[in-house]
Scaffold this motif. Structure first.
Motif, mmCIF file in Angstrom:
data_model
loop_
_atom_site.group_PDB
_atom_site.id
_atom_site.type_symbol
_atom_site.label_atom_id
_atom_site.label_comp_id
_atom_site.label_asym_id
_atom_site.label_seq_id
_atom_site.Cartn_x
_atom_site.Cartn_y
_atom_site.Cartn_z
ATOM 1 N N MET A 11 22.401 12.140 31.177
ATOM 2 C CA MET A 11 22.083 13.809 31.689
ATOM 3 C C MET A 11 20.754 13.804 31.531
ATOM 4 O O MET A 11 19.562 12.910 31.055
ATOM 5 N N THR A 12 19.814 14.808 32.222
ATOM 6 C CA THR A 12 18.446 15.291 32.151
ATOM 7 C C THR A 12 18.413 15.940 31.037
ATOM 8 O O THR A 12 18.689 16.837 31.292
ATOM 9 N N LYS A 26 7.624 16.369 30.197
ATOM 10 C CA LYS A 26 8.576 15.813 30.936
ATOM 11 C C LYS A 26 10.188 14.887 31.395
ATOM 12 O O LYS A 26 10.615 15.226 29.653
ATOM 13 N N PRO A 27 10.773 15.393 32.507
ATOM 14 C CA PRO A 27 12.095 14.862 32.217
ATOM 15 C C PRO A 27 12.393 13.991 32.236
ATOM 16 O O PRO A 27 11.759 12.559 32.110
ATOM 17 N N GLU A 28 13.820 13.295 31.593
ATOM 18 C CA GLU A 28 14.004 12.341 31.599
ATOM 19 C C GLU A 28 15.591 12.142 31.005
ATOM 20 O O GLU A 28 15.604 12.980 31.356
ATOM 21 N N THR A 29 15.907 10.949 31.101
ATOM 22 C CA THR A 29 17.130 10.526 31.369
ATOM 23 C C THR A 29 18.037 10.187 30.128
ATOM 24 O O THR A 29 17.459 9.227 29.211
ATOM 25 N N ARG A 30 18.889 10.764 29.697
ATOM 26 C CA ARG A 30 19.050 10.817 27.748
ATOM 27 C C ARG A 30 20.095 11.097 27.619
ATOM 28 O O ARG A 30 21.572 11.548 28.773
ATOM 29 N N ASP A 31 21.423 9.881 26.969
ATOM 30 C CA ASP A 31 22.233 9.525 26.695
ATOM 31 C C ASP A 31 23.468 11.243 26.240
ATOM 32 O O ASP A 31 22.266 11.793 25.353
ATOM 33 N N GLY A 103 17.895 21.954 23.454
ATOM 34 C CA GLY A 103 18.152 23.135 24.091
ATOM 35 C C GLY A 103 17.709 22.942 25.675
ATOM 36 O O GLY A 103 18.173 23.113 26.641
ATOM 37 N N TYR A 104 16.577 22.134 25.633
ATOM 38 C CA TYR A 104 16.312 21.700 26.768
ATOM 39 C C TYR A 104 16.878 20.549 27.475
ATOM 40 O O TYR A 104 16.214 19.242 27.470
ATOM 41 N N LEU A 312 14.956 23.970 34.805
ATOM 42 C CA LEU A 312 14.651 23.167 33.818
ATOM 43 C C LEU A 312 12.878 22.408 33.583
ATOM 44 O O LEU A 312 12.362 22.223 33.043
ATOM 45 N N THR A 313 13.041 21.322 34.876
ATOM 46 C CA THR A 313 12.291 20.205 35.089
ATOM 47 C C THR A 313 10.589 20.537 35.276
ATOM 48 O O THR A 313 10.026 20.062 35.271
#
Length: 336
Positions: A11-12, A26-31, A103-104, A312-313
């Motif tokens: 997810m973002t 910063k936006p990043e990809t997480r599990d 939450g973000y 969000l971003t």
């Protein structure tokens, strides 16, 4: 774990790359997190922005043990998956929730005790603006402060998310409400929400104004998020047997005060933080809110005051907006 539509593995999310200004978000990809026993996974559609998020971003408010390192203390969305031991909620339920962090993001897991149904007729953005402020105000004003019908509440920062919530709830439950704010526009907004007296703290002495508004008696309950030199002034503004509830210290955590006034007036000066409290404690507040406040939200006798919504971003823009101090009500992130 029970789940509905296919949940992605990744997810973002908006992470704090390092302590600092808004641009460190910063936006990043997480599990995508997996809910454990007693937890639910929410597909987030909107997330509230709160001052503790700003403090966390600066490195001054670390998440409690076991909580996500991502900012974000309140969300609204749909139930995407259920951990074991969940009886009330079903996949697809529209919910809002208080979170200890995380939450973000597009998905967040929360304890079921901190989850409430979205009030009737509310959008996701409106619902995301409810949990943090309503949990905070209910506990601190009505439970810890013991505000009763006919008493006077002084709310500092009346145009903030907390302030607009406190004004509406206190007014709805029959209190006389005095508030402080930093401009005529903000004072006017507070009056429209139900405040009986709005004090421009940049131009007026709030102690004298409170005394004038109460025929010299003072405020029975004071909700303060300022601290600093407001501590001593709150003692002056309080009524005999007054209760002062500290929920933040934006002007400083260290202050000088005349404790003789505390003794002579028989004041109670207390305070609390919500984020590190137990899931059982938060569940008790949620139950009280659903019984006492959700009917008011459902008829819009009270409702969140919405300021601005950012993607969000662009969470950094939401933090800039909050730190500029010009907002009236809630700032929210649209997660999609």
């Amino acid at each position: 774990m029970a789940s509905g539509q296919k949940i992605p593995a990744r997810m973002t999310a908006i992470a704090i790359s390092q302590p600092g200004g808004p641009r460190v978000l910063k936006p990043e990809t997480r599990d995508v997190p997996a809910p454990g026993p007693g937890e639910i996974l929410i597909r987030v559609h909107a997330a509230g922005v709160n001052r503790p998020d700003v403090q966390q971003r600066k490195g001054a408010y670390p998440p409690p043990p076991g909580a996500s390192d991502l900012p974000g203390l309140e969300v609204a969305g749909d139930v995407a998956a259920l951990g074991d031991e969940i009886s009330r909620w079903r996949i697809g339920d529209r919910v809002c929730a208080l979170t200890p962090g995380g939450g973000y993001a597009e998905y967040v897991k929360v304890h079921a005790g901190s989850v409430l149904p979205i009030p009737a007729g509310f959008t996701y953005s409106e619902a995301a603006a409810v949990p943090e402020n309503y949990f905070t105000v209910w506990h601190n004003v009505f439970e810890r402060g013991g505000l009763k019908k006919g008493e006077t509440l002084l709310v500092h920062g009346g145009s903030s998310g907390i302030g607009t919530t406190a004004i509406q709830l206190a007014s709805a439950f029959g209190a006389y409400v005095v508030t402080t704010a930093g401009s005529k526009e903000k004072c006017d907004a507070c009056l429209k929400l139900g405040a009986d007296r709005a004090i421009n703290y940049r131009e007026q002495d709030f102690v004298a104004e409170v005394k004038d508004a109460t025929e010299g008696r003072g405020a029975d309950v004071i909700l303060d998020m300022v601290g600093g030199d407001y501590v001593a002034r709150n003692y002056d503004a309080a009524a005999i047997e007054g209760r002062i509830v500290q929920i933040a210290v934006q002007a400083g955590a260290v202050a000088s005060a005349d404790f003789a006034k505390l003794m002579v007036k028989r004041l109670v000066h207390t305070g609390s933080t919500l984020r590190p409290r137990t899931v059982e404690f938060k569940a008790a507040i949620a139950a009280a809110l659903e019984a006492q406040v959700w009917p008011l939200l459902g008829t819009r006798k009270v409702a969140p005051v919405m300021d601005m919504i950012f993607p969000l971003t662009e969470a950094w823009r939401a933090h800039e907006r909050m730190e500029e101090g010009e907002h009236i009500g809630k700032i929210v992130l649209d997660v999609g």
